[in-house]
Design a protein around this motif. Structure first.
Motif, PDB file in Angstrom:
ATOM      1  N   ALA A 253       0.727  -1.236   0.044  1.00 11.72           N
ATOM      2  CA  ALA A 253      -0.061   0.036   0.308  1.00 11.72           C
ATOM      3  C   ALA A 253       0.875   1.121  -0.059  1.00 11.72           C
ATOM      4  O   ALA A 253       0.512   2.147  -0.550  1.00 11.72           O
ATOM      5  CB  ALA A 253      -0.872   0.119   1.229  1.00 11.72           C
ATOM      6  N   ILE A 254       1.899   1.147   0.791  1.00 11.99           N
ATOM      7  CA  ILE A 254       2.608   2.619   0.999  1.00 11.99           C
ATOM      8  C   ILE A 254       3.519   2.838  -0.484  1.00 11.99           C
ATOM      9  O   ILE A 254       3.449   3.864  -0.839  1.00 11.99           O
ATOM     10  CB  ILE A 254       3.648   2.376   2.036  1.00 11.99           C
ATOM     11  N   LEU A 255       4.117   1.623  -1.083  1.00 11.49           N
ATOM     12  CA  LEU A 255       4.781   1.706  -2.229  1.00 11.49           C
ATOM     13  C   LEU A 255       3.917   2.120  -3.407  1.00 11.49           C
ATOM     14  O   LEU A 255       4.273   3.364  -4.060  1.00 11.49           O
ATOM     15  CB  LEU A 255       5.341   0.276  -2.512  1.00 11.49           C
ATOM     16  N   SER A 256       2.706   1.570  -3.319  1.00 10.19           N
ATOM     17  CA  SER A 256       1.957   2.020  -4.562  1.00 10.19           C
ATOM     18  C   SER A 256       1.091   3.487  -4.590  1.00 10.19           C
ATOM     19  O   SER A 256       1.122   4.231  -5.402  1.00 10.19           O
ATOM     20  CB  SER A 256       0.866   0.967  -4.537  1.00 10.19           C
ATOM     21  N   GLY A 257       0.755   3.820  -2.985  1.00  6.34           N
ATOM     22  CA  GLY A 257       0.186   4.968  -2.711  1.00  6.34           C
ATOM     23  C   GLY A 257       1.077   5.943  -2.817  1.00  6.34           C
ATOM     24  O   GLY A 257       0.553   7.162  -3.202  1.00  6.34           O
ATOM     25  N   LEU A 258       2.158   5.864  -2.072  1.00 12.30           N
ATOM     26  CA  LEU A 258       2.943   6.976  -1.695  1.00 12.30           C
ATOM     27  C   LEU A 258       4.370   7.127  -2.132  1.00 12.30           C
ATOM     28  O   LEU A 258       4.771   8.313  -2.976  1.00 12.30           O
ATOM     29  CB  LEU A 258       3.323   6.965  -0.233  1.00 12.30           C
ATOM     30  N   VAL A 259       5.134   6.259  -2.395  1.00 12.57           N
ATOM     31  CA  VAL A 259       6.433   6.112  -2.885  1.00 12.57           C
ATOM     32  C   VAL A 259       6.669   6.555  -4.340  1.00 12.57           C
ATOM     33  O   VAL A 259       7.310   7.403  -4.809  1.00 12.57           O
ATOM     34  CB  VAL A 259       7.352   4.908  -2.478  1.00 12.57           C
ATOM     35  N   LEU A 260       5.686   5.769  -5.201  1.00 12.66           N
ATOM     36  CA  LEU A 260       5.726   6.343  -6.527  1.00 12.66           C
ATOM     37  C   LEU A 260       5.340   7.822  -6.865  1.00 12.66           C
ATOM     38  O   LEU A 260       5.770   8.481  -7.525  1.00 12.66           O
ATOM     39  CB  LEU A 260       4.711   5.312  -7.411  1.00 12.66           C
ATOM     40  N   LYS A 261       4.484   8.099  -5.896  1.00 12.14           N
ATOM     41  CA  LYS A 261       3.910   9.574  -6.024  1.00 12.14           C
ATOM     42  C   LYS A 261       4.941  10.717  -5.790  1.00 12.14           C
ATOM     43  O   LYS A 261       4.898  11.704  -6.245  1.00 12.14           O
ATOM     44  CB  LYS A 261       2.595   9.632  -5.343  1.00 12.14           C
ATOM     45  N   GLY A 262       5.785  10.161  -4.734  1.00 14.31           N
ATOM     46  CA  GLY A 262       6.881  11.012  -4.437  1.00 14.31           C
ATOM     47  C   GLY A 262       7.812  11.500  -5.476  1.00 14.31           C
ATOM     48  O   GLY A 262       7.995  12.838  -5.705  1.00 14.31           O
ATOM     49  N   TYR A 263       8.146  10.663  -6.312  1.00 14.42           N
ATOM     50  CA  TYR A 263       9.014  10.779  -7.432  1.00 14.42           C
ATOM     51  C   TYR A 263       8.326  11.640  -8.511  1.00 14.42           C
ATOM     52  O   TYR A 263       8.794  12.693  -9.215  1.00 14.42           O
ATOM     53  CB  TYR A 263       9.524   9.742  -8.244  1.00 14.42           C
ATOM     54  N   ILE A 264       6.742  11.471  -8.496  1.00 12.88           N
ATOM     55  CA  ILE A 264       6.149  12.342  -9.491  1.00 12.88           C
ATOM     56  C   ILE A 264       5.982  13.760  -9.079  1.00 12.88           C
ATOM     57  O   ILE A 264       6.186  14.613  -9.847  1.00 12.88           O
ATOM     58  CB  ILE A 264       4.662  11.567  -9.907  1.00 12.88           C
ATOM     59  N   VAL A 265       6.016  13.908  -7.710  1.00 16.49           N
ATOM     60  CA  VAL A 265       5.590  15.176  -7.368  1.00 16.49           C
ATOM     61  C   VAL A 265       7.146  15.890  -7.623  1.00 16.49           C
ATOM     62  O   VAL A 265       7.153  17.242  -7.885  1.00 16.49           O
ATOM     63  CB  VAL A 265       5.637  15.260  -5.633  1.00 16.49           C
ATOM     64  N   LEU A 266       8.104  15.181  -7.485  1.00 15.51           N
ATOM     65  CA  LEU A 266       9.367  15.821  -7.895  1.00 15.51           C
ATOM     66  C   LEU A 266       9.413  16.009  -9.319  1.00 15.51           C
ATOM     67  O   LEU A 266      10.151  17.233  -9.878  1.00 15.51           O
ATOM     68  CB  LEU A 266      10.495  14.830  -7.566  1.00 15.51           C
ATOM     69  N   LEU A 267       8.749  15.229 -10.276  1.00 17.08           N
ATOM     70  CA  LEU A 267       8.738  15.625 -11.807  1.00 17.08           C
ATOM     71  C   LEU A 267       7.749  16.885 -11.854  1.00 17.08           C
ATOM     72  O   LEU A 267       8.213  17.683 -12.667  1.00 17.08           O
ATOM     73  CB  LEU A 267       7.997  14.457 -12.433  1.00 17.08           C
ATOM     74  N   ILE A 268       6.889  16.966 -10.964  1.00 19.35           N
ATOM     75  CA  ILE A 268       6.024  18.317 -11.275  1.00 19.35           C
ATOM     76  C   ILE A 268       6.918  19.468 -10.800  1.00 19.35           C
ATOM     77  O   ILE A 268       6.797  20.617 -11.692  1.00 19.35           O
ATOM     78  CB  ILE A 268       4.796  18.146 -10.379  1.00 19.35           C
TER      79      ILE A 268
END
Lengths: 501, 129
Positions: A253-268
């Motif tokens: 849950a943490i990996l799918s919900g949050l960790v992947l999103k962290g990198y996408i936030v950085l991409l933003i």
């Protein structure tokens, strides 16, 4: 004298780090979990205060770290978008841990349980740092912290399958962070700055004078590719199903919900603050993201259809959902990016909901995860069944649920552009149908009443969910419903925040 | 031709770094041996650190360490210290990542008795766990 709330982002990160140190010396797993949850709750409260202070005025502020001032020092930046993302991530983090806590204490050896929460604390700290940082190199350092702790979460179960999944995940991540660092180094060579605002000024200057265009293209390519590798965009998703499918429920849950999103936030941050949206579009990196995003939406869904293992199916569905986010970036324009950020929020609630419910349902079916054995599991674990239904329907895009709002915003934004419109609308339509083709059978399967004459499944007792799991499922489901119902105000909040970046 | 060679010479750190980076990336992606993959990763990072250090180096200047307190220190004497600081941070990061990865490889070796990823994947497919 700074207003008190401007200190909150910095102290959130530091408090999470201190909680990490504390949990490493507490030997008892349950006490460590209590420390982790109370730290997250405290920071959540502080960030709500911050939210109330800056969102009504639309204030964005810079926070200087240490005594070295602007062009050389390190800084944090905080605006409405940052604080909204931080709030979402903190909520979801707490619910992921609560929802999978039974799994944590069953799958991990007792003397190592506290270390699991060290990793949870570090992930929260690094996610907050990636959201709030204004310094490109600090972002890199926290990317690596996030990578190590995420890998440790996957391998926490310590079986052969998780070890191999971890090493594959680690190798892909190392490649990604190496590329990001290389891009950053080249960018430092060209611009001579590390703070995102200063780099942006130089990048605009360089593109106006037309110098260093080739190195800039390489830099954009390397940094985007690095972050895509780490956030499992198709065709770099091969590590994801193994890592998410074999890990313990909380970790998935943490990996799918949050960790992947962290990198996408950085991409933003890279797209909108570092390079600037016009520059990013002029170099056509977005078009590559558009193509890969549409492919991810379709291939991820097709792969998910072929899976019979429920957690791997949800993991492949993550690949497709990540594709939606990249589709938003690829379309270009603020409206599409706002839709992509909306998808980050929706997916951050829905995917952990599905993983937590899948964990409960498989527990109610004798810990088996094949679809066949889950028949009737919804009747044995009613709350998890309802949660899974809500999550699955949201993924398909039923109105009044989060997934529908995302699809609506994305297609609305796609109408602005001619050839991109057909690609985006086509991919959205196909992907929605495919989503329905694997989530509906799964939902039907868990609600089918066992027929003892026909199948050879044993009769299993009903399972009552613990209070923590119930709270987690109800809150996550409520989150994905609220994001669907309140799509207008939340969408306005996101696009206002995006304009302030 | 001589132009090209002179560019190569003035950019020698950059050129070497890019070559090393490519070798490292190649070995990280394609080598089936997990230890060699990690060596490839360290080569990648080493190349980047070399490039960063060369970015801060200014011909004829010295490290920013003040030894003579009688004279007023001048900016003109010293090299740019920021990239050196970044390299130090980067080295700490890559050491910890390498340590973690090596520990993981040791665990995998204990379970599968090999460090070749293709062999491990094949034995997993057969269901030998």
């Amino acid at each position: 004298m700074l207003p008190y709330y401007q200190h909150i982002p910095f102290f959130s990160i530091v408090l999470m780090m201190i909680a990490g140190i504390l949990t490493s010396i507490i030997r008892n797993g349950r006490a460590a979990m209590a420390v982790h949850l109370s730290a997250v709750a405290a920071i959540l409260g502080a960030n709500i205060v911050l939210f109330c202070n800056i969102v009504p005025t639309g204030e964005t502020f810079l926070y200087q770290l240490g005594i070295v001032s602007h062009p050389f020092g390190n800084e944090l930046v905080c605006g409405p978008l940052e604080v909204t993302l931080a709030l979402t991530f903190l909520c979801v983090m707490a619910f992921c841990v609560l929802g999978g806590y039974k799994g944590i204490f069953e799958d991990i050896e007792p003397e190592k349980q506290n270390l699991y929460f060290v990793m949870c604390n570090l992930i929260t700290a690094s996610l907050l740092a990636m959201i709030y940082t204004n310094d490109a190199f600090t972002a890199y350092v926290f990317i690596e912290i996030n990578t190590i702790s995420a890998c440790a979460l996957v391998m926490a179960k310590d079986s052969g399958a998780t070890l191999v999944a971890t090493i594959r995940y680690l190798m892909m991540s190392l490649l990604g962070s190496g590329m990001f660092l290389m891009g950053l180094t080249l960018l430092y060579h060209i611009t001579g700055h590390l703070l995102i605002i200063d780099i942006h000024e130089q990048v605009v200057h360089l593109t106006e004078t037309g110098s260093y265009l080739l190195p800039l293209t390489v830099v954009m390519g390397l940094m985007t590719l690095g972050l895509c590798l780490k956030s499992a965009l198709f065709p770099f998703h091969t590590w994801l199903p193994d890592a998410h499918g074999s890990a313990t429920t909380s970790s998935s849950a943490i990996l799918s919900g949050l960790v992947l999103k962290g990198y996408i936030v950085l991409l933003i941050k890279c797209i909108f603050s570092l390079f600037g949206e016009e520059v990013y579009r002029a170099f056509h990196v977005g078009d590559v993201l558009l193509i890969l995003g549409t492919l991810a939406m379709i291939v991820g869904s097709v792969k998910a259809m072929q899976e019979t293992h429920i957690k791997r199916m949800i993991a492949y569905s993550s690949v497709a959902q990540i594709g939606y986010i990249y589709l938003g970036f690829g379309l270009g324009g603020k409206a599409a990016a706002a839709a992509a950020i909306y998808q980050i929020l929706v997916h951050a609630f829905t995917k952990p909901l599905l993983f937590v419910c899948a964990g409960e349902l498989s527990e109610a079916s004798g810990h088996r995860k094949q679809m066949y054995y889950l028949r009737g599991a919804g009747h044995r674990a009613k709350l998890a069944g309802i949660g899974f239904t809500v999550g699955g329907l949201s993924m398909i895009g039923l109105p009044l649920l989060g997934g529908f709002a995302v699809k609506f915003f994305l297609s609305d934004a796609a109408l602005a552009d001619s050839w991109r419109m057909w690609a985006a609308l086509g991919a959205l339509a196909v992907s929605s149908v495919l989503n329905a083709l694997y989530y509906l059978p799964a939902i039907v399967q868990i609600w089918t009443i066992q027929d003892h004459g026909e199948d050879d499944l044993p009769t299993l007792p009903a399972v009552r969910p613990g209070v923590a799991v119930a709270v987690s499922i109800v809150s996550l489901a409520l989150g994905s419903i609220l994001l669907g119902v309140l799509c207008t105000p939340v969408g306005a909040l996101i696009s206002d925040g995006l304009n302030l970046l | 031709m001589s132009d090209f060679l002179s560019i190569l010479w003035t950019q020698r750190y950059m050129v070497t770094a890019v070559i090393l980076f490519c070798i490292g990336t190649f070995s990280l992606i394609f080598n089936p041996n997990l230890i060699k993959k990690l060596i490839g990763f360290d080569l990648m990072d080493g190349a980047i650190y070399m490039m960063l250090t060369s970015a801060g180096y200014i011909e004829g200047r010295i490290a920013p360490i003040v030894t003579d307190f009688s004279a007023t220190p001048s900016v003109e004497t010293y090299i740019n210290p920021v990239p050196t600081g970044l390299v130090l941070t980067g080295i700490v990061v890559s050491v910890s990542v390498t340590a973690f990865a090596l520990a993981l490889v040791v665990r995998i070796y204990k379970k599968y008795h090999t460090v070749y990823l293709d062999v491990i994947m094949a034995s997993m497919k057969k269901g030998v766990d």
